[in-house]
Design an enzyme around this catalytic site. Structure first.
Site, PDB file in Angstrom:
ATOM      1  N   HIS A  85     -27.234  14.729-105.491  1.00  0.00           N
ATOM      2  CA  HIS A  85     -26.145  14.684-105.101  1.00  0.00           C
ATOM      3  C   HIS A  85     -25.628  13.686-104.371  1.00  0.00           C
ATOM      4  CE1 HIS A  85     -25.535  17.414-101.514  1.00  0.00           C
ATOM      5  NE2 HIS A  85     -26.743  17.922-101.954  1.00  0.00           N
ATOM      6  N   ASP A  87     -22.070  13.626-103.163  1.00  0.00           N
ATOM      7  CA  ASP A  87     -21.054  14.458-102.406  1.00  0.00           C
ATOM      8  C   ASP A  87     -21.553  14.813-101.180  1.00  0.00           C
ATOM      9  OD1 ASP A  87     -22.214  16.444-103.924  1.00  0.00           O
ATOM     10  OD2 ASP A  87     -20.377  17.859-103.467  1.00  0.00           O
ATOM     11  N   ASP A 118     -28.404  15.116 -96.329  1.00  0.00           N
ATOM     12  CA  ASP A 118     -28.004  16.001 -97.279  1.00  0.00           C
ATOM     13  C   ASP A 118     -26.635  15.511 -97.919  1.00  0.00           C
ATOM     14  OD1 ASP A 118     -27.327  18.117 -98.997  1.00  0.00           O
ATOM     15  OD2 ASP A 118     -26.782  19.379 -97.306  1.00  0.00           O
ATOM     16  N   GLU A 151     -21.924  19.058-105.759  1.00  0.00           N
ATOM     17  CA  GLU A 151     -22.891  19.916-105.569  1.00  0.00           C
ATOM     18  C   GLU A 151     -22.464  20.986-104.264  1.00  0.00           C
ATOM     19  OE1 GLU A 151     -26.502  22.149-103.551  1.00  0.00           O
ATOM     20  OE2 GLU A 151     -25.186  20.625-102.853  1.00  0.00           O
ATOM     21  N   GLU A 152     -21.963  20.224-103.380  1.00  0.00           N
ATOM     22  CA  GLU A 152     -21.469  20.974-102.181  1.00  0.00           C
ATOM     23  C   GLU A 152     -20.268  21.868-102.471  1.00  0.00           C
ATOM     24  OE1 GLU A 152     -23.284  21.109 -99.778  1.00  0.00           O
ATOM     25  OE2 GLU A 152     -24.218  19.240 -99.332  1.00  0.00           O
ATOM     26  N   ASP A 178     -33.947  17.587-101.987  1.00  0.00           N
ATOM     27  CA  ASP A 178     -32.507  18.111-101.204  1.00  0.00           C
ATOM     28  C   ASP A 178     -32.827  19.441-100.121  1.00  0.00           C
ATOM     29  OD1 ASP A 178     -29.648  18.236-100.652  1.00  0.00           O
ATOM     30  OD2 ASP A 178     -29.270  19.339-102.496  1.00  0.00           O
ATOM     31  N   HIS A 211       6.362  43.347 -84.742  1.00  0.00           N
ATOM     32  CA  HIS A 211       6.360  43.404 -83.213  1.00  0.00           C
ATOM     33  C   HIS A 211       5.197  44.162 -82.700  1.00  0.00           C
ATOM     34  CE1 HIS A 211       7.358  44.035 -79.140  1.00  0.00           C
ATOM     35  NE2 HIS A 211       8.136  42.923 -79.185  1.00  0.00           N
ATOM     36  N   HIS A 425     -24.427  20.052 -92.795  1.00  0.00           N
ATOM     37  CA  HIS A 425     -23.189  20.717 -92.512  1.00  0.00           C
ATOM     38  C   HIS A 425     -22.581  20.843 -91.297  1.00  0.00           C
ATOM     39  CE1 HIS A 425     -24.296  23.034 -96.913  1.00  0.00           C
ATOM     40  NE2 HIS A 425     -24.571  21.503 -96.772  1.00  0.00           N
TER      41      HIS A 425
HETATM   42  N1  BES Z   1     -29.439  20.779 -99.554  1.00  0.00           N
HETATM   43  C1  BES Z   1     -28.660  21.816 -99.452  1.00  0.00           C
HETATM   44  C2  BES Z   1     -29.551  22.790 -99.692  1.00  0.00           C
HETATM   45  C3  BES Z   1     -30.682  23.374 -98.872  1.00  0.00           C
HETATM   46  C4  BES Z   1     -30.650  22.845 -97.449  1.00  0.00           C
HETATM   47  C5  BES Z   1     -31.973  23.839 -99.250  1.00  0.00           C
HETATM   48  C6  BES Z   1     -31.653  23.086 -96.663  1.00  0.00           C
HETATM   49  C7  BES Z   1     -32.931  23.746 -98.458  1.00  0.00           C
HETATM   50  C8  BES Z   1     -32.923  23.707 -97.072  1.00  0.00           C
HETATM   51  C9  BES Z   1     -27.319  21.781-100.309  1.00  0.00           C
HETATM   52  O1  BES Z   1     -26.697  20.792-100.481  1.00  0.00           O
HETATM   53  C10 BES Z   1     -26.463  23.022-100.109  1.00  0.00           C
HETATM   54  O2  BES Z   1     -26.067  22.957 -98.912  1.00  0.00           O
HETATM   55  N2  BES Z   1     -26.230  24.028-101.100  1.00  0.00           N
HETATM   56  C11 BES Z   1     -25.200  24.751-100.669  1.00  0.00           C
HETATM   57  C12 BES Z   1     -24.853  25.365-101.985  1.00  0.00           C
HETATM   58  C13 BES Z   1     -23.724  26.037-101.987  1.00  0.00           C
HETATM   59  C14 BES Z   1     -22.528  25.014-101.811  1.00  0.00           C
HETATM   60  C15 BES Z   1     -23.422  26.520-103.622  1.00  0.00           C
HETATM   61  C16 BES Z   1     -25.740  25.778 -99.839  1.00  0.00           C
HETATM   62  O3  BES Z   1     -26.916  26.226 -99.630  1.00  0.00           O
HETATM   63  O4  BES Z   1     -25.004  26.414 -98.776  1.00  0.00           O
HETATM   64 ZN    ZN Z   2     -27.676  19.063-100.507  1.00  0.00          ZN
END
Ligand code: BES
Ligand code: ZN
Length: 452
Positions: A85, A87, A118, A151-152, A178, A211, A425
């Site tokens: 992804h 994004d 990521d 994806e995010e 990922d 209040h 994140h």
């Molecule tokens: N790359 C991550 C998922 C991930 C991170 C897997 C570290 C294993 C180790 C992915 O981009 C992500 O953050 N996915 C989201 C999915 C959600 C938004 C549906 C998540 O895991 O919060």
């Molecule tokens: Zn990711």
């Protein structure tokens, strides 16, 4: 020139190109970045073309576009579908970044930028692996790329795209970078990801803000109620109290758990990295198990009432929270959302009304560690890293992986090269240059060992 020499010779350019991509703030959750998301998609398309695909296109969806590209060299050879992804998560809180999130900064062998690990940095390894194979005449498979921009935010439109393009996406395996490895001395391949049910709850009390002196003590405060209800969702042993929540959880055998315990893990390093005195989680399970094979429930955000400067004496009329549950095999995202919803509503006193809605979710996955693709990935690691990779279970989610299996009948190999400490994140997200280059090398070798 062999692959390794090609990567070495072109490494500075590879990084410069990635830097350009990282400068584009492709934040999928924020509509004010819609044009940037589009720009990042076009950058990906151009990169694929330069790397040597036969054609690459932007596929519009109801949301952000999907980039599709392919290089088909011989129909008798196996086909690999690369998914990733472009994004990224919102960069907030901005003041906690040491350098701006969309002005990539290289420091101490790492590249700092939102999306560096990521997932743009990891996707770009595949683009450069393709270029490497094309220019060293070592491409032995057909390759298809599908790089999405949602994806995010739950990949809703990718699900539709996949269902409508089964023929186009025909392949022998899906390759995804990922995820993470254990550490740079201990390579690993992710063999399982958790699923997700993401809920939003709203507790409504009186028909207006009141209040807190005039009414305080006589009316149930929705914020207090919300906190009490949330507190009841877990007991002091860290067990989730929703009836039926654990019913379908697949328990691991003693042998499987013993194998997991052999994974290198230092609890002191873990705590000091996070700046916490102690860890917390479900009683009876180790930290690795708590994130890998056990489900969880967490408040991701909570609001209501007055949060501005100074003090305002007020009883809010409503209060809300966002709550995520990470799921493990064989829990089902919709079933868990229903269990949560019914239970949460049952906790509400008569003095308030409760609304529960489900946001995006995804099913948990485990991949086959004996498949020919997984074994090819192992061989690639052995050659590039001089060590056999350990299969791991990771706590994050990539909801589309379960969907690939369901809709395309295809297994994925989760060949990620990030580290848990990459600050995904979070402010100051980064990706190691060692991981970037080693990833390109490992991915290029995967094709040598994958025979379909
Ligand atoms: N790359 C991550 C998922 C991930 C991170 C897997 C570290 C294993 C180790 C992915 O981009 C992500 O953050 N996915 C989201 C999915 C959600 C938004 C549906 C998540 O895991 O919060
Ligand atoms: Zn990711």
């Amino acid at each position: 020139m062999n692959q390794k020499e090609y990567i070495e010779k072109n490494k500075d350019r590879f990084l410069d190109e990635l830097v350009e991509w990282l400068k584009i703030p492709s934040v999928s959750a924020d509509s004010k970045h819609k044009e940037d998301v589009k720009k990042a998609a076009e950058f990906a398309r151009q990169s694929l073309l330069k790397a040597g695909v036969d054609n690459a296109e932007i596929c519009e969806t109801a949301g952000h576009p999907i980039v599709y590209g392919e290089k088909l060299i011989d129909s008798s050879l196996p086909t690999v579908l690369v998914y990733g992804h472009y994004d990224v998560q919102p960069p907030d809180p901005l003041d906690l970044w040491n350098s701006p999130p969309f002005e990539p900064m290289i420091k101490d062998g790492k590249i700092y930028a939102r999306g560096s690990s990521d997932d743009k940095g990891q996707v770009y390894m595949h683009v450069k692996a393709l270029e490497t194979m094309v220019n060293t005449n070592t491409l032995t498979c057909n390759i298809k790329f599908m790089i999405e921009g949602e994806e995010e935010v739950g990949s809703d439109n990718l699900g539709i795209f996949v269902s409508e393009n089964k023929e186009k996406l025909k392949a022998d395996v899906i390759l995804i970078s990922d995820t993470s490895i254990i550490n740079n001395e201990t390579p690993s391949i992710t063999a399982g990801l958790r699923g997700l049910s993401y809920m939003e709850v709203e507790v409504v009390g009186p028909n207006r803000d009141l209040h807190s002196g005039v009414y305080g003590g006589a009316v149930n405060n929705p914020l207090n109620v919300l906190c009490e209800m949330i507190a009841k969702l877990k007991d002091e042993d860290g067990k989730i109290t929703i009836p039926g929540f654990y019913d379908k959880v697949q328990e691991l055998t003693k042998e499987e758990r013993e194998l997991m315990a052999k994974q290198p893990f230092d609890i002191h390093d873990y705590k000091s990295d996070l700046g916490v005195e102690d860890v917390f989680g479900e009683k009876g399970y180790s930290t690795i198990e708590r994130t890998g094979i056990r489900p969880t429930l967490d408040v991701n955000g909570i609001w209501g009432g007055y949060i501005g400067e100074g003090a305002k004496t007020v009883l809010p009329s409503k209060a809300s929270a966002k709550i995520s549950m990470r799921l493990v095999p064989n829990q089902d995202t919709d079933e868990i959302a229903d269990l949560f919803s019914n239970h949460f509503k049952s906790l509400a006193p008569k003095s308030v009304k409760v609304k529960v809605t489900k946001h995006h979710g995804g099913q948990p996955v485990v991949t086959d560690i004996y498949s020919s693709a997984f074994l090819a990935a192992s061989e690639a690691f052995k050659e590039a890293w001089g060590k056999e990779p350990i299969p791991t279970r990771e706590g994050g989610s990539i909801p589309i992986v379960a969907l690939f299996r369901e809709k395309l009948g295809l297994d994925s190999v989760l060949l990620g090269f990030g580290l848990d400490s990459d600050a995904l994140h979070s402010p100051n997200e980064h990706y190691g240059l060692f991981n970037f280059y080693k990833g390109i090398e490992t991915i290029s070798l995967f094709y040598k060992y994958f025979k379909g």
